[in-house]
Design an enzyme around this catalytic site. Sequence first.
Site, PDB file in Angstrom:
ATOM      1  N   HIS A 264       3.970  -5.685   2.012  1.00  0.00           N
ATOM      2  CA  HIS A 264       3.446  -4.369   1.608  1.00  0.00           C
ATOM      3  C   HIS A 264       3.225  -4.319   0.086  1.00  0.00           C
ATOM      4  CE1 HIS A 264       3.029   0.098   1.923  1.00  0.00           C
ATOM      5  NE2 HIS A 264       3.488   0.032   0.679  1.00  0.00           N
ATOM      6  N   GLU A 265       4.270  -4.624  -0.668  1.00  0.00           N
ATOM      7  CA  GLU A 265       4.137  -4.574  -2.128  1.00  0.00           C
ATOM      8  C   GLU A 265       3.165  -5.652  -2.598  1.00  0.00           C
ATOM      9  OE1 GLU A 265       5.237  -1.938  -3.369  1.00  0.00           O
ATOM     10  OE2 GLU A 265       6.581  -1.396  -1.718  1.00  0.00           O
ATOM     11  N   HIS A 268      -0.214  -4.222  -2.528  1.00  0.00           N
ATOM     12  CA  HIS A 268      -0.475  -3.416  -3.737  1.00  0.00           C
ATOM     13  C   HIS A 268      -0.806  -4.340  -4.913  1.00  0.00           C
ATOM     14  CE1 HIS A 268       0.535   0.579  -2.312  1.00  0.00           C
ATOM     15  NE2 HIS A 268       1.766   0.254  -1.967  1.00  0.00           N
ATOM     16  N   GLU A 294      -2.540   2.712  -0.671  1.00  0.00           N
ATOM     17  CA  GLU A 294      -1.801   2.542   0.591  1.00  0.00           C
ATOM     18  C   GLU A 294      -2.683   1.886   1.653  1.00  0.00           C
ATOM     19  OE1 GLU A 294       1.537   3.014   1.555  1.00  0.00           O
ATOM     20  OE2 GLU A 294       1.684   3.057  -0.614  1.00  0.00           O
TER      21      GLU A 294
HETATM   22 ZN    ZN Z   1       3.063   1.504  -0.791  1.00  0.00          ZN
END
Ligand code: ZN
Length: 498
Positions: A264-265, A268, A294
């Site tokens: 997830h990170e 980003h 997101e």
């Molecule tokens: Zn996030």
Amino acid sequence: MEMKEAIGRLEAVQRKLFAYNSASSALYLDGVTVAPRDTAEGRGVALGVLAGERHKIMTDPALAETLAILDERKGELDRVHARQVEELGRAVRQITRIPAEEYMDYAMLTNQADDVWHRAKERSDFELFRPVLEKLVEYNRKFAGYYDPDKAPYDALLNEYERGVDTAYLDNFFAVLREKLVPLIRAVGEKPQPDTAFLRRTYPVEGQKRFSDYLMGLLDLDRAHCGIGETEHPFTLNFTSQDVRITTNYKENDVASSLYSVIHEGGHARYELNVDPALDYTCLAGGVSMGVHESQSRFYENIIGRSRPFIEAIFLKMRELFPEQLADVTAEDMWQAVNRAEPSLIRIEADELTYCLHIMVRYEIEKALIGGALAVKDVPETWNRLYKEYLGVDVPDDAHGCLQDSHWSGGSFGYFPSYALGSAYGAQMLRNMEKEMDVWGPVGRGDLSGVTAWLKEKVHRYGCLLTPAEIVKNACGDFDPTAYTDYLTKKYTELYGL
Ligand code: ZN
């Protein structure tokens, strides 16, 4: 003032803001990662001074004058400078609209609110938090009027987080989710659940760290430009397009936790590292909005990271790192386990299928609170009723109910919907991507380069050069929430044999 001089000033002020932001971020990062325990005070003083200086820069009449001059002769500016004038001009207007005294009072209130919220959550005592929440709602209603007096208050707040999004847009979006997902979740609930116990065997942190290195490699996150640290709540912080940091949290008895935090990170980070470096040190650097950000992190985490081909691709490595823990487990078992869906009480622990319903509850409550249709004292009762209605769960107390998230105590109203929008944008990007290329063949071999190149081309490289709405249009076309519900329906029908 000559154009050339005005542009010089515009660039200088953006570099200055970059420097202040970098200093604040570095202090923050230090505080949550390596700083010794009892050292917060000095950083707090320094951060306060830096915030004050930033406020001074933004409210300096000379900046407003420079921006006005450039705005008048906008036709002569190149695209990048024109966008900078637009964005910085908007930020300056929003900041100067709130009277300085109210701004200070509000900053003090949110500081205090965080502390009260922590105590209220600990004791599961909404009454303790209620008076503070009432003030926060009142301030936000007032600020909404400053931001945009022509909009309904909640619309004005939404627009601050995700430009172009309003209640009409979200009502339509959530209506589709409610109609399609509530019955889907019920159907899943009637099926037997896959075994997930093996995820909670003991996975030594050393092995998990090597696994993180491997995952960062798959996402092509060059360690010379992307650092990884450990914090209780994982996050991503960007300094420039060449310097991004992510964090994770290793739990010895939960191998999936860090696995999906890193992806997830990492998503980003992938976004930040792909922004055009020419935008560095300007107000156009970095990801464009929370919703679009997101959409990228969740794309890597859920759409790719929880897909069958990806699990098949990484499973050999998992087995190599954790041979005893996974001796009796197959890739198929792993795929089912990391996709287990079950209605629950806590948003941040929710699975991919039920997650958006948690957001829907918060959206409906915020809309009614800021719109004046719901009194703060009635929040717990409404919360519990909606959780029962959408997710079919009984909320035992406010700590597991309306006190679980920190957003309201930080004064954030209108922030939650971007989490759900991001997920939906991602599903629509997948639909378009699948039309243009073979997504799953390469992913099944652990090769994400094609996916990343597509996202870079359609989303990442622009930074804030385009607005969120323009980027969504660029990557998704006209927003269609059924792309998301179709994606979830297909995935969970397969997983649970519906
Ligand atoms: Zn996030």
